[in-house]
Design a protein around this motif. Sequence first.
Motif, PDB file in Angstrom:
ATOM      1  N   ILE A   2     -46.018  -0.327 -13.728  1.00 34.39           N
ATOM      2  CA  ILE A   2     -46.195   0.876 -14.544  1.00 34.39           C
ATOM      3  C   ILE A   2     -45.043   1.845 -14.310  1.00 34.39           C
ATOM      4  O   ILE A   2     -44.610   2.045 -13.176  1.00 34.39           O
ATOM      5  N   LEU A  19     -45.972   6.140 -19.160  1.00 37.89           N
ATOM      6  CA  LEU A  19     -47.053   5.199 -19.419  1.00 37.89           C
ATOM      7  C   LEU A  19     -46.564   3.991 -20.211  1.00 37.89           C
ATOM      8  O   LEU A  19     -46.935   3.772 -21.367  1.00 37.89           O
ATOM      9  N   VAL A  65     -53.262   2.802 -14.783  1.00 34.92           N
ATOM     10  CA  VAL A  65     -52.498   4.036 -14.555  1.00 34.92           C
ATOM     11  C   VAL A  65     -53.192   4.906 -13.512  1.00 34.92           C
ATOM     12  O   VAL A  65     -52.555   5.427 -12.582  1.00 34.92           O
ATOM     13  N   LEU A 117     -46.411  -0.101 -19.497  1.00 33.56           N
ATOM     14  CA  LEU A 117     -46.889  -1.137 -18.588  1.00 33.56           C
ATOM     15  C   LEU A 117     -46.292  -2.487 -18.980  1.00 33.56           C
ATOM     16  O   LEU A 117     -46.296  -2.860 -20.162  1.00 33.56           O
TER      17      LEU A 117
END
Length: 426
Positions: A65, A54, A110, A56
């Motif tokens: 991502i 996770l 996500v 970004l």
Amino acid sequence: MSMFGFGTKKAAPAFDRSKLVGIDLTATRARASVAVGGRGRPLVLDDPAEDLHLFLTLDRRSPDIGSAGQAICRKYPHLVCSNFLPFLGHARQWQSGRAALTPESALQAVFERLRGPVTAESEAIALALPAYLTAAQVKAVRELAGRAHLPVRGTAAAALVVAADRAGLVLGGSAPAHTSGSADDADDARPDWVVPIRAHAHGPAAIVVVDVDEFALTASVVGVEAGGVKMLASATRPRASLKAWKDRIIDGMSDRCVRLCRRDPRDSADAEQALYLQLDTALDRTRAGQPVTLTVRSEHWYQDLVHQPEEFDAYCTALAAIGADGLVEAVRSANLAVPPRAIWLTHAAARLPGLAALLHQNSPEQTEIFALSPTAIADATAALVPRWLAGKLPPVHLDAHLPLEPAAEKPATRPTSAANPPARQG
């Protein structure tokens, strides 16, 4: 129908309704497992990697991502959004130029990224979430998943999910059959953890599940009884987060580099980034008791750093003590009549240098310590989906109690022992 096929409709893609997906979501990564015929297999979420980290990027209007963000998180930290899951509902923003993300918009991005690989496998999924999320934050997770058109059928606290899945091992039954292929076999242990086998008891007991992500190290005490599993207490230690452990290891290695060649990798963004990207492999090797060689390279110099596993342990002594203190607090808060039957370390927690050894040294004789496989939580989550589909579990977030199926209907795989890994064959 026309003989040339004009005007005909394409058939909708046929889904195998026996396929069910479980997603293990933390502040660090998403990991998914698809259950097929009672067996689990991991999904590839960030080709070729199974995990979707996770991280970004903020260097373009539409964030990239996963590995792209992780590849620049040390070199260009101002261009990366990470560790946003625990800040849902908070007025926080990551911004660079015209790109801006809030915790909510980051998580929705996500989920939209996950939609493709997940819905290609199944129309029914479930989410396992960290114990530290509040009720309002869990509600936000569920709403954001809905906006991203993820077919979420249920959510539960990760510690409860894995405890319910393996309750048969605690109560004296059998082990789950859905654990993915070689996941347990891949969980090798440090040789210096090997200890005499402690007598294994059966029956109702308390289990401590320890996990770590970018936000914190979390210890959850779960009571296991014939009727279900119950969250008894939980303690969260942000000072012992995965980020803190990696920062400490980089600092230790950088100090070593200064002593060797009078150059500090932290002075070079490229060198620090390259060092950071070698850490996951290094943690796997040191956990297996193997020395590691990390290469520090900048534009004008390079240096090889050779480390023994015990040197990583030494770097992280203070962090291991913080983590152990969190476990002690959780157990004390649970007000148990007897010590926990076992401590289960997730794959991420079992890789933390020195933590398992310290917990073993300070645990009661009757408390066993195990390392769970990388997909243990995702596998267990996928196995719960049929119960939500059948209405046997309530359509609410399960973070206090998770009822068990009757023993006759419940299959389960013993978690790999962190102290005594299974013998290899062949």
